[in-house]
Motif scaffolding. Sequence first.
Motif, PDB file in Angstrom:
ATOM      1  N   ALA A  42       0.828  -1.211   0.000  1.00 28.98           N
ATOM      2  CA  ALA A  42       0.000   0.000   0.000  1.00 28.98           C
ATOM      3  C   ALA A  42       0.858   1.255   0.000  1.00 28.98           C
ATOM      4  O   ALA A  42       0.488   2.274  -0.603  1.00 28.98           O
ATOM      5  CB  ALA A  42      -0.947  -0.001   1.203  1.00 28.98           C
ATOM      6  N   ASP A  43       2.015   1.200   0.673  1.00 28.43           N
ATOM      7  CA  ASP A  43       2.889   2.373   0.697  1.00 28.43           C
ATOM      8  C   ASP A  43       3.447   2.685  -0.684  1.00 28.43           C
ATOM      9  O   ASP A  43       3.589   3.861  -1.066  1.00 28.43           O
ATOM     10  CB  ASP A  43       4.028   2.169   1.690  1.00 28.43           C
ATOM     11  N   LYS A  44       3.741   1.641  -1.456  1.00 34.16           N
ATOM     12  CA  LYS A  44       4.248   1.851  -2.829  1.00 34.16           C
ATOM     13  C   LYS A  44       3.147   2.426  -3.729  1.00 34.16           C
ATOM     14  O   LYS A  44       3.409   3.294  -4.563  1.00 34.16           O
ATOM     15  CB  LYS A  44       4.774   0.533  -3.387  1.00 34.16           C
ATOM     16  N   TRP A  45       1.911   1.913  -3.559  1.00 35.82           N
ATOM     17  CA  TRP A  45       0.803   2.453  -4.340  1.00 35.82           C
ATOM     18  C   TRP A  45       0.517   3.898  -3.960  1.00 35.82           C
ATOM     19  O   TRP A  45       0.173   4.724  -4.816  1.00 35.82           O
ATOM     20  CB  TRP A  45      -0.450   1.595  -4.138  1.00 35.82           C
ATOM     21  N   ALA A  46       0.656   4.225  -2.674  1.00 31.44           N
ATOM     22  CA  ALA A  46       0.457   5.611  -2.247  1.00 31.44           C
ATOM     23  C   ALA A  46       1.492   6.528  -2.896  1.00 31.44           C
ATOM     24  O   ALA A  46       1.168   7.629  -3.366  1.00 31.44           O
ATOM     25  CB  ALA A  46       0.546   5.703  -0.722  1.00 31.44           C
ATOM     26  N   ALA A  50       0.690   9.561  -5.552  1.00 35.18           N
ATOM     27  CA  ALA A  50       1.184  10.918  -5.287  1.00 35.18           C
ATOM     28  C   ALA A  50       2.039  11.424  -6.439  1.00 35.18           C
ATOM     29  O   ALA A  50       1.922  12.586  -6.856  1.00 35.18           O
ATOM     30  CB  ALA A  50       1.985  10.930  -3.986  1.00 35.18           C
ATOM     31  N   ALA A  51       2.890  10.541  -6.980  1.00 39.05           N
ATOM     32  CA  ALA A  51       3.728  10.941  -8.110  1.00 39.05           C
ATOM     33  C   ALA A  51       2.879  11.243  -9.337  1.00 39.05           C
ATOM     34  O   ALA A  51       3.160  12.182 -10.089  1.00 39.05           O
ATOM     35  CB  ALA A  51       4.737   9.830  -8.423  1.00 39.05           C
ATOM     36  N   GLY A  52       1.811  10.449  -9.529  1.00 39.82           N
ATOM     37  CA  GLY A  52       0.918  10.694 -10.659  1.00 39.82           C
ATOM     38  C   GLY A  52       0.197  12.022 -10.533  1.00 39.82           C
ATOM     39  O   GLY A  52       0.040  12.750 -11.524  1.00 39.82           O
ATOM     40  N   ALA A  68      10.559   8.902 -14.007  1.00 41.76           N
ATOM     41  CA  ALA A  68      10.630   8.717 -12.558  1.00 41.76           C
ATOM     42  C   ALA A  68       9.512   7.816 -12.042  1.00 41.76           C
ATOM     43  O   ALA A  68       9.627   7.196 -10.981  1.00 41.76           O
ATOM     44  CB  ALA A  68      10.577  10.071 -11.856  1.00 41.76           C
ATOM     45  N   LEU A  69       8.411   7.744 -12.800  1.00 44.05           N
ATOM     46  CA  LEU A  69       7.299   6.883 -12.402  1.00 44.05           C
ATOM     47  C   LEU A  69       7.639   5.406 -12.565  1.00 44.05           C
ATOM     48  O   LEU A  69       7.053   4.557 -11.893  1.00 44.05           O
ATOM     49  CB  LEU A  69       6.050   7.202 -13.224  1.00 44.05           C
ATOM     50  N   GLY A  70       8.570   5.108 -13.481  1.00 43.95           N
ATOM     51  CA  GLY A  70       8.906   3.715 -13.784  1.00 43.95           C
ATOM     52  C   GLY A  70       9.314   2.902 -12.573  1.00 43.95           C
ATOM     53  O   GLY A  70       8.714   1.852 -12.288  1.00 43.95           O
ATOM     54  N   PRO A  71      10.347   3.338 -11.818  1.00 40.21           N
ATOM     55  CA  PRO A  71      10.771   2.551 -10.648  1.00 40.21           C
ATOM     56  C   PRO A  71       9.681   2.397  -9.596  1.00 40.21           C
ATOM     57  O   PRO A  71       9.558   1.342  -8.967  1.00 40.21           O
ATOM     58  CB  PRO A  71      11.956   3.373 -10.097  1.00 40.21           C
ATOM     59  N   ILE A  72       8.876   3.439  -9.388  1.00 37.45           N
ATOM     60  CA  ILE A  72       7.796   3.357  -8.402  1.00 37.45           C
ATOM     61  C   ILE A  72       6.759   2.339  -8.854  1.00 37.45           C
ATOM     62  O   ILE A  72       6.290   1.506  -8.067  1.00 37.45           O
ATOM     63  CB  ILE A  72       7.141   4.742  -8.204  1.00 37.45           C
ATOM     64  N   TYR A  73       6.401   2.407 -10.139  1.00 37.14           N
ATOM     65  CA  TYR A  73       5.413   1.477 -10.695  1.00 37.14           C
ATOM     66  C   TYR A  73       5.941   0.047 -10.637  1.00 37.14           C
ATOM     67  O   TYR A  73       5.205  -0.877 -10.268  1.00 37.14           O
ATOM     68  CB  TYR A  73       5.112   1.871 -12.136  1.00 37.14           C
ATOM     69  N   ALA A  74       7.211  -0.131 -10.956  1.00 36.21           N
ATOM     70  CA  ALA A  74       7.805  -1.472 -10.946  1.00 36.21           C
ATOM     71  C   ALA A  74       7.835  -2.044  -9.534  1.00 36.21           C
ATOM     72  O   ALA A  74       7.527  -3.224  -9.325  1.00 36.21           O
ATOM     73  CB  ALA A  74       9.216  -1.412 -11.521  1.00 36.21           C
ATOM     74  N   SER A  75       8.186  -1.216  -8.555  1.00 35.83           N
ATOM     75  CA  SER A  75       8.256  -1.706  -7.174  1.00 35.83           C
ATOM     76  C   SER A  75       6.879  -2.083  -6.646  1.00 35.83           C
ATOM     77  O   SER A  75       6.746  -2.998  -5.829  1.00 35.83           O
ATOM     78  CB  SER A  75       8.884  -0.647  -6.270  1.00 35.83           C
ATOM     79  N   ALA A  76       5.827  -1.387  -7.125  1.00 34.63           N
ATOM     80  CA  ALA A  76       4.469  -1.687  -6.671  1.00 34.63           C
ATOM     81  C   ALA A  76       4.020  -3.066  -7.151  1.00 34.63           C
ATOM     82  O   ALA A  76       3.268  -3.759  -6.468  1.00 34.63           O
ATOM     83  CB  ALA A  76       3.509  -0.613  -7.162  1.00 34.63           C
TER      84      ALA A  76
END
Length: 296
Positions: A42-46, A50-52, A68-76
């Motif tokens: 849930a923290d990764k999705w949050a 927020a980045a979106g 920059a969204l790529g790594p966040i999306y991948a980690s989620a």
Amino acid sequence: MSFSATDAAFEGFRVVRRHPMVALAWGLTYLLLYVVMFGFGADKWAALMAAGETLEQSANPSMADFQALGPIYASAFLMAAPLGLVIGAVLSAAVARSVLRPNESRWGYLRLGMDELRVLLVSLAISLIVGLTSGVAMMAVGVAMGVGVASGQPLLILLAVLLIFAVFALVVWLAIKFSLAVPMTVDRRKIVILESFSATRGHFWSLLGMAVIAVIMSLIVSILGMIISAAADLATGGVQGLARYADMGLGQILIQAWPALLITSVVNAFLSALQLAVLYAPFSAAWLALRTSQGR
């Protein structure tokens, strides 16, 4: 002999009508995936939400902002990916089993055995083949487009555009030619990949028409899902509302946002189960009809 594309296209609805409990069983299986995805991420999705939102509010976002969204999306998705692959194989095998071996209805046709392992391997192999083929083809398109733009030759640019359509046609052709691999794997209890090519010979257009009808039915289910999801989001804030918790830890987010996460998970799980039946069952019905007509 051929088969009735229109008849096979509605097999998913017939499966649910014959055994309504499969929708519950498959929905609960999808729910497990969503619980893991949100419960442990849930923290990764949050952070992603927020980045979106930040990107949407930017007047002139740069390519670096999108990257920059790529790594966040991948980690989620990374954490839930292994479970997602296993659940995908289990559900794909269950759909095929519901059509090809309807008497094995115990546990909503769900199993965890060699059928599922073979389906997982076949699905990964087909994804790799189609992915590599389309990737190489798109590289050729990129080269042609780059040369055309650099040289200012409109014919090369036109060629690149035509190649894009050709790549799309290639991917569709491969998808149809491999479309019977999973049903055949479950039916024969052995890994089947290239044999799907021979099984689909002479039936490409029927299978394509069937697939188009199934996709249209799936879109109708999606529209229903959007209506239900919109109502749920109004009541709870939905997953998009996680953006406000981006600075909190996982535990705090779950305490604050559990109603939205739970309702979103339940709604999406059961709609995904219905879409699964609508999209996958027709290919098992097509293989059953072809196998019967050919005496295999």
